[in-house]
Design an enzyme around this catalytic site. Structure first.
Site, PDB file in Angstrom:
ATOM      1  N   LYS A 154     107.073  54.248  26.238  1.00 48.98           N
ATOM      2  CA  LYS A 154     106.324  53.145  26.865  1.00 48.98           C
ATOM      3  C   LYS A 154     105.026  53.715  27.409  1.00 48.98           C
ATOM      4  O   LYS A 154     104.922  54.921  27.618  1.00 48.98           O
ATOM      5  CB  LYS A 154     107.143  52.531  28.012  1.00 48.98           C
ATOM      6  CG  LYS A 154     106.689  51.156  28.427  1.00 48.98           C
ATOM      7  CD  LYS A 154     107.235  50.057  27.536  1.00 48.98           C
ATOM      8  CE  LYS A 154     106.614  48.727  27.857  1.00 48.98           C
ATOM      9  NZ  LYS A 154     107.252  47.611  27.137  1.00 48.98           N
ATOM     10  N   ASP A 197     102.362  44.665  25.393  1.00 48.98           N
ATOM     11  CA  ASP A 197     103.225  44.293  26.523  1.00 48.98           C
ATOM     12  C   ASP A 197     102.312  43.453  27.425  1.00 48.98           C
ATOM     13  O   ASP A 197     101.304  42.903  26.932  1.00 48.98           O
ATOM     14  CB  ASP A 197     103.757  45.543  27.250  1.00 48.98           C
ATOM     15  CG  ASP A 197     104.864  45.228  28.250  1.00 48.98           C
ATOM     16  OD1 ASP A 197     106.012  45.068  27.839  1.00 48.98           O
ATOM     17  OD2 ASP A 197     104.580  45.115  29.465  1.00 48.98           O
TER      18      ASP A 197
HETATM   19  P1  NDP Z   1     101.751  38.564  28.889  1.00 52.96           P
HETATM   20  O1  NDP Z   1     100.692  39.404  29.477  1.00 52.96           O
HETATM   21  O2  NDP Z   1     101.513  37.879  27.613  1.00 52.96           O
HETATM   22  O3  NDP Z   1     102.234  37.476  29.952  1.00 52.96           O
HETATM   23  C1  NDP Z   1     102.713  37.843  31.199  1.00 52.96           C
HETATM   24  C2  NDP Z   1     102.960  36.582  31.995  1.00 52.96           C
HETATM   25  O4  NDP Z   1     103.630  36.941  33.200  1.00 52.96           O
HETATM   26  C3  NDP Z   1     101.680  35.881  32.423  1.00 52.96           C
HETATM   27  O5  NDP Z   1     101.909  34.513  32.531  1.00 52.96           O
HETATM   28  C4  NDP Z   1     101.417  36.502  33.791  1.00 52.96           C
HETATM   29  O6  NDP Z   1     100.657  35.674  34.649  1.00 52.96           O
HETATM   30  C5  NDP Z   1     102.814  36.631  34.331  1.00 52.96           C
HETATM   31  N1  NDP Z   1     102.844  37.772  35.281  1.00 52.96           N
HETATM   32  C6  NDP Z   1     102.566  39.065  35.025  1.00 52.96           C
HETATM   33  N2  NDP Z   1     102.657  39.807  36.131  1.00 52.96           N
HETATM   34  C7  NDP Z   1     102.995  38.952  37.109  1.00 52.96           C
HETATM   35  C8  NDP Z   1     103.247  39.101  38.486  1.00 52.96           C
HETATM   36  N3  NDP Z   1     103.163  40.301  39.090  1.00 52.96           N
HETATM   37  N4  NDP Z   1     103.602  37.981  39.168  1.00 52.96           N
HETATM   38  C9  NDP Z   1     103.706  36.795  38.559  1.00 52.96           C
HETATM   39  N5  NDP Z   1     103.473  36.582  37.255  1.00 52.96           N
HETATM   40  C10 NDP Z   1     103.123  37.651  36.557  1.00 52.96           C
HETATM   41  O7  NDP Z   1     103.037  39.533  28.776  1.00 52.96           O
HETATM   42  P2  NDP Z   1     104.313  39.371  27.847  1.00 52.96           P
HETATM   43  O8  NDP Z   1     104.678  37.950  27.733  1.00 52.96           O
HETATM   44  O9  NDP Z   1     104.105  40.189  26.639  1.00 52.96           O
HETATM   45  O10 NDP Z   1     105.408  40.152  28.713  1.00 52.96           O
HETATM   46  C11 NDP Z   1     106.166  39.500  29.751  1.00 52.96           C
HETATM   47  C12 NDP Z   1     107.382  40.340  30.084  1.00 52.96           C
HETATM   48  O11 NDP Z   1     108.185  40.493  28.901  1.00 52.96           O
HETATM   49  C13 NDP Z   1     107.109  41.773  30.564  1.00 52.96           C
HETATM   50  O12 NDP Z   1     108.102  42.141  31.490  1.00 52.96           O
HETATM   51  C14 NDP Z   1     107.267  42.596  29.308  1.00 52.96           C
HETATM   52  O13 NDP Z   1     107.590  43.943  29.590  1.00 52.96           O
HETATM   53  C15 NDP Z   1     108.430  41.872  28.650  1.00 52.96           C
HETATM   54  N6  NDP Z   1     108.572  42.087  27.224  1.00 52.96           N
HETATM   55  C16 NDP Z   1     107.544  41.785  26.363  1.00 52.96           C
HETATM   56  C17 NDP Z   1     107.717  41.959  25.007  1.00 52.96           C
HETATM   57  C18 NDP Z   1     106.675  41.528  24.025  1.00 52.96           C
HETATM   58  O14 NDP Z   1     106.970  41.550  22.814  1.00 52.96           O
HETATM   59  N7  NDP Z   1     105.507  41.101  24.449  1.00 52.96           N
HETATM   60  C19 NDP Z   1     108.950  42.562  24.454  1.00 52.96           C
HETATM   61  C20 NDP Z   1     109.985  42.749  25.428  1.00 52.96           C
HETATM   62  C21 NDP Z   1     109.782  42.557  26.766  1.00 52.96           C
HETATM   63  P3  NDP Z   1      99.166  36.120  35.033  1.00 52.96           P
HETATM   64  O15 NDP Z   1      98.375  35.901  33.777  1.00 52.96           O
HETATM   65  O16 NDP Z   1      98.802  35.244  36.145  1.00 52.96           O
HETATM   66  O17 NDP Z   1      99.256  37.581  35.413  1.00 52.96           O
END
Ligand code: NDP
Length: 458
Positions: free
Chosen positions: A139, A179
């Site tokens: 990671k 991510d």
């Molecule tokens: P994105 O950046 O596409 O989206 C993240 C979302 O979560 C946004 O809506 C963001 O809102 C919100 N968010 C992030 N940090 C915070 C916070 N501290 N408090 C509140 N909301 C928050 O990321 P992904 O969708 O790719 O990833 C989301 C989760 O899924 C992560 O934990 C990641 O590790 C996990 N994951 C992702 C994979 C993938 O294929 N993308 C695979 C497996 C797991 P804002 O824009 O306001 O920050």
């Protein structure tokens, strides 16, 4: 644990051993709370396996597995649009390569530090093993905040980041992906710089690529779709389905959007989603087309949704878990669903929770869910669809072929089913029927541990 093991001296010994290992990790990394949480969950889960199989202790598998094979930290310097010097920190943890090259995403978010990267990398070892595909755990990321940056600044940052990272990655070494904060645009810029530095078109060095240069169909959808396929398996074990269920999804990024899409396709009504500014709610269900336009095309905040759908409301700073639902899917970030949220969800009649994000549910919240017989799908298993299709993207790159959306999606469904079956079977075998946290950790661990032993002490 197996019945023969319950309260046995072997189990007591194993508990002492894994507790001592946890204490040692605490003393080595006292400030890495996220990493320590992940280690604790894992050690508690695998203790019955250790009690039952002396070889893992004799060979020191746990001592080795808790230390990354390599941890790389580097400086990322770049110039913003006004010509100011900016300096961020870049990280890559190459945690375990027992079953394949390191594989895991890159996160760009101000909260990224050594602890977050190590917790995510550690989780990734077992998640990747659970997929049944030959990929090790890694990671990385940076404390760079993409929010509010111009496209030019994002490109310059990505190029500077990759100038250092490229020394450590490659199709047979380490294959990063996206991510939080790293989507198709960032992967594109990083791939461009990697290609320039490597003087080769090694497409299988990064996954989540655009379709025009080696990306896989269904990769964008994979984590969210996979999550819902996993939920379908959980519900099927109780002879239930998603049809007519009310669902809430935190986040509105890549994982959240495609979890919403698949849940809707399965007949559920998704009434709420969020970002870090608050949540939107519509009792009649959310409009996915609008969400995708706002979040993926226009990069807007979630509150802009209500101007297009006046029946919805935006609750600034609101807690999405206060909304009654049948199924809750935390898809934003770590530690976003706490014990008080779990209690409220239980009170409001939730029947299943599955993690699209990595460790969004705190340990005490998970305990409350288990005590109340709420089905719980841990991220290690439930969100493995993303990395699975990343591995399928690598296969397609190696074969110089592109599979159809349907073919990739079919493989994804099979993989998610396999993950559910192996986690639930391991849970039953070690006396924790229905506890997929224990099952997923054990099932992933066994595969990695056995490979490590065959490689000798390396
Ligand atoms: P994105 O950046 O596409 O989206 C993240 C979302 O979560 C946004 O809506 C963001 O809102 C919100 N968010 C992030 N940090 C915070 C916070 N501290 N408090 C509140 N909301 C928050 O990321 P992904 O969708 O790719 O990833 C989301 C989760 O899924 C992560 O934990 C990641 O590790 C996990 N994951 C992702 C994979 C993938 O294929 N993308 C695979 C497996 C797991 P804002 O824009 O306001 O920050």
């Amino acid at each position: 644990m197996t019945n023969a093991l319950q309260n046995s001296p072997k189990l007591v010994e194993a508990e002492k051993y894994t507790s001592a290992l946890y204490e040692q990790t605490v003393s080595r990394y006292p400030n890495e709370s996220e990493f320590l949480n992940a280690v604790k969950e894992f050690l508690v889960a695998v203790t019955p396996v250790i009690a039952d199989n002396a070889i893992y202790t004799e060979k020191g598998v746990l001592e080795q597995i808790l230390e990354p094979e390599r941890f790389i930290q580097f400086r990322v310097s770049w110039l913003d649009d006004s010509g100011n010097v900016k300096v961020n920190r870049g990280f890559r943890v190459q945690f375990n390569s027992a079953i394949g090259p390191y594989k895991g995403g890159l996160r760009f978010h101000p909260s990224v530090n050594a602890s977050i990267v190590k917790f995510l990398g550690f989780e990734q070892i077992f998640k990747n093993a659970l997929t049944g595909l030959p990929i090790g755990g890694g990671k990385g990321g940076s404390d760079f905040d993409p929010k509010g940056k111009s496209d030019n600044e994002i490109m310059k940052f990505c190029q500077s980041f990759m100038t250092e990272l490229h020394k450590h990655i490659g199709p047979h070494t380490d294959i990063p992906a996206g991510d939080i904060g790293v989507g198709a645009r960032e992967i594109g810029y990083m791939f461009g710089q990697y290609k320039r530095l490597a003087t080769a078109f090694d497409s299988a060095t990064l996954t989540g690529k655009g379709l025009s240069y080696g990306g896989s169909l269904a990769r964008k959808e994979a984590t969210g779709y996979g999550l819902v396929y996993f939920v379908e398996q959980m519900l099927a074990s109780k002879k239930d389905t998603l049809k007519n269920k009310t669902v809430t999804v935190s986040g509105s990024g890549n994982v959240a959007l495609y979890a919403i899409e698949k849940a809707q396709q399965c007949g559920a009504k998704v009434v709420a989603c969020s970002d870090s500014s608050g949540y939107i709610y519509d009792e009649n269900g959310l409009n996915l087309e609008t969400l995708i336009q706002l979040k993926e095309v226009e990069y807007k905040r979630i509150d802009t949704y209500i101007s297009k759908h006046p029946s919805a409301k935006f609750v600034a700073g609101g807690n999405i878990w206060t909304i009654p639902c049948d199924i809750a899917l935390p898809c934003a970030t770590q530690n976003e669903l706490h014990a008080a949220d779990a209690k409220l969800l239980v009170k409001n009649g939730v029947i299943a929770i599955a993690e699209g994000a990595n460790m969004p549910t705190t340990a005490d919240a998970v305990e409350i869910l288990h005590e109340n017989n709420v089905m719980f799908g841990p991220g290690k298993a439930a969100n493995a669809g993303g990395v699975s299709v990343s591995a399928l993207e690598m296969s397609q790159n190696s074969m110089r072929l592109s599979w159809t959306f349907e073919e990739v999606d079919m493989r994804l469904q099979d993989i998610m089913k396999h993950i559910y079956v192996s986690a639930s079977t391991a849970a039953v075998k070690y006396g924790h029927e229905g506890n997929l946290v224990v099952g997923a950790n054990i099932s992933g661990f066994l595969k990695v541990a056995d490979a490590m032993i065959t490689h000798g002490l390396v």
